[in-house]
Write a protein that holds these residues in place. Structure first.
Motif, PDB file in Angstrom:
ATOM      1  N   UNK A  67      58.595  53.185  88.257  1.00  0.00           N
ATOM      2  CA  UNK A  67      59.331  54.452  88.154  1.00  0.00           C
ATOM      3  C   UNK A  67      59.358  54.962  86.710  1.00  0.00           C
ATOM      4  N   UNK A  68      59.578  54.040  85.773  1.00  0.00           N
ATOM      5  CA  UNK A  68      59.584  54.439  84.363  1.00  0.00           C
ATOM      6  C   UNK A  68      58.201  54.952  83.958  1.00  0.00           C
ATOM      7  N   UNK A  69      57.145  54.261  84.366  1.00  0.00           N
ATOM      8  CA  UNK A  69      55.779  54.677  84.018  1.00  0.00           C
ATOM      9  C   UNK A  69      55.435  56.031  84.611  1.00  0.00           C
ATOM     10  N   UNK A  70      55.823  56.245  85.851  1.00  0.00           N
ATOM     11  CA  UNK A  70      55.554  57.541  86.481  1.00  0.00           C
ATOM     12  C   UNK A  70      56.339  58.641  85.767  1.00  0.00           C
ATOM     13  N   UNK A  71      57.572  58.344  85.399  1.00  0.00           N
ATOM     14  CA  UNK A  71      58.369  59.328  84.669  1.00  0.00           C
ATOM     15  C   UNK A  71      57.773  59.652  83.307  1.00  0.00           C
ATOM     16  N   UNK A  72      57.349  58.631  82.594  1.00  0.00           N
ATOM     17  CA  UNK A  72      56.735  58.853  81.282  1.00  0.00           C
ATOM     18  C   UNK A  72      55.419  59.621  81.435  1.00  0.00           C
ATOM     19  N   UNK A  73      54.673  59.295  82.473  1.00  0.00           N
ATOM     20  CA  UNK A  73      53.422  60.019  82.713  1.00  0.00           C
ATOM     21  C   UNK A  73      53.652  61.490  82.996  1.00  0.00           C
ATOM     22  N   UNK A  74      54.661  61.788  83.832  1.00  0.00           N
ATOM     23  CA  UNK A  74      54.975  63.188  84.116  1.00  0.00           C
ATOM     24  C   UNK A  74      55.480  63.894  82.867  1.00  0.00           C
ATOM     25  N   UNK A  75      56.283  63.218  82.059  1.00  0.00           N
ATOM     26  CA  UNK A  75      56.760  63.840  80.824  1.00  0.00           C
ATOM     27  C   UNK A  75      55.589  64.186  79.910  1.00  0.00           C
ATOM     28  N   UNK A  76      54.663  63.242  79.725  1.00  0.00           N
ATOM     29  CA  UNK A  76      53.495  63.502  78.883  1.00  0.00           C
ATOM     30  C   UNK A  76      52.643  64.637  79.428  1.00  0.00           C
ATOM     31  N   UNK A  77      52.467  64.649  80.753  1.00  0.00           N
ATOM     32  CA  UNK A  77      51.672  65.706  81.385  1.00  0.00           C
ATOM     33  C   UNK A  77      52.324  67.074  81.185  1.00  0.00           C
ATOM     34  N   UNK A  78      53.629  67.150  81.462  1.00  0.00           N
ATOM     35  CA  UNK A  78      54.312  68.432  81.316  1.00  0.00           C
ATOM     36  C   UNK A  78      54.379  68.874  79.856  1.00  0.00           C
ATOM     37  N   UNK A  79      54.545  67.926  78.944  1.00  0.00           N
ATOM     38  CA  UNK A  79      54.560  68.256  77.515  1.00  0.00           C
ATOM     39  C   UNK A  79      53.206  68.821  77.084  1.00  0.00           C
ATOM     40  N   UNK A  80      52.131  68.208  77.545  1.00  0.00           N
ATOM     41  CA  UNK A  80      50.794  68.705  77.193  1.00  0.00           C
ATOM     42  C   UNK A  80      50.551  70.084  77.791  1.00  0.00           C
ATOM     43  N   UNK A  81      51.002  70.299  79.020  1.00  0.00           N
ATOM     44  CA  UNK A  81      50.822  71.609  79.649  1.00  0.00           C
ATOM     45  C   UNK A  81      51.649  72.676  78.936  1.00  0.00           C
ATOM     46  N   UNK A  82      52.848  72.316  78.490  1.00  0.00           N
ATOM     47  CA  UNK A  82      53.672  73.275  77.754  1.00  0.00           C
ATOM     48  C   UNK A  82      53.010  73.667  76.441  1.00  0.00           C
TER      49      UNK A  82
END
Length: 88
Positions: A67-82
């Motif tokens: 769960x932590x890894x998936x959350x960190x992955x989504x954060x990185x993905x959304x940060x890069x998209x932003x």
């Protein structure tokens, strides 16, 4: 060393690799964002799996770190998209 021909630049005019290199360069931010998403999830799952095997806490660390890894992955993905959205 002085007899070597200079390397062909990918973005040089007339280069056969020029168009492909330009396309890859344009796709690089998107590929990087996807790798952040996948990488976070994979690191979380593998870390949880091996820590569970080592500590004998199955399946709690696998679930938690996944769960932590998936959350960190989504954060990185959304940060890069932003950042991409601000750049354009």
């Amino acid at each position: 060393m002085a007899d070597q021909e200079p390397r062909e630049r990918a973005d040089a005019p007339g280069s056969e690799l020029g168009e492909t290199a330009r396309q890859m360069r344009a796709a690089e931010p998107y590929i990087s964002a996807v790798w952040k998403l996948v990488g976070g999830a994979v690191v979380g799952v593998l870390g949880g799996y091996f820590l569970d095997k080592w500590l004998g806490t199955s399946p709690w660390l696998l679930l938690g770190l996944s769960l932590v890894g998936i959350g960190v992955g989504f954060y990185g993905f959304l940060h890069a998209m932003a950042r991409l959205g601000k750049r354009k």
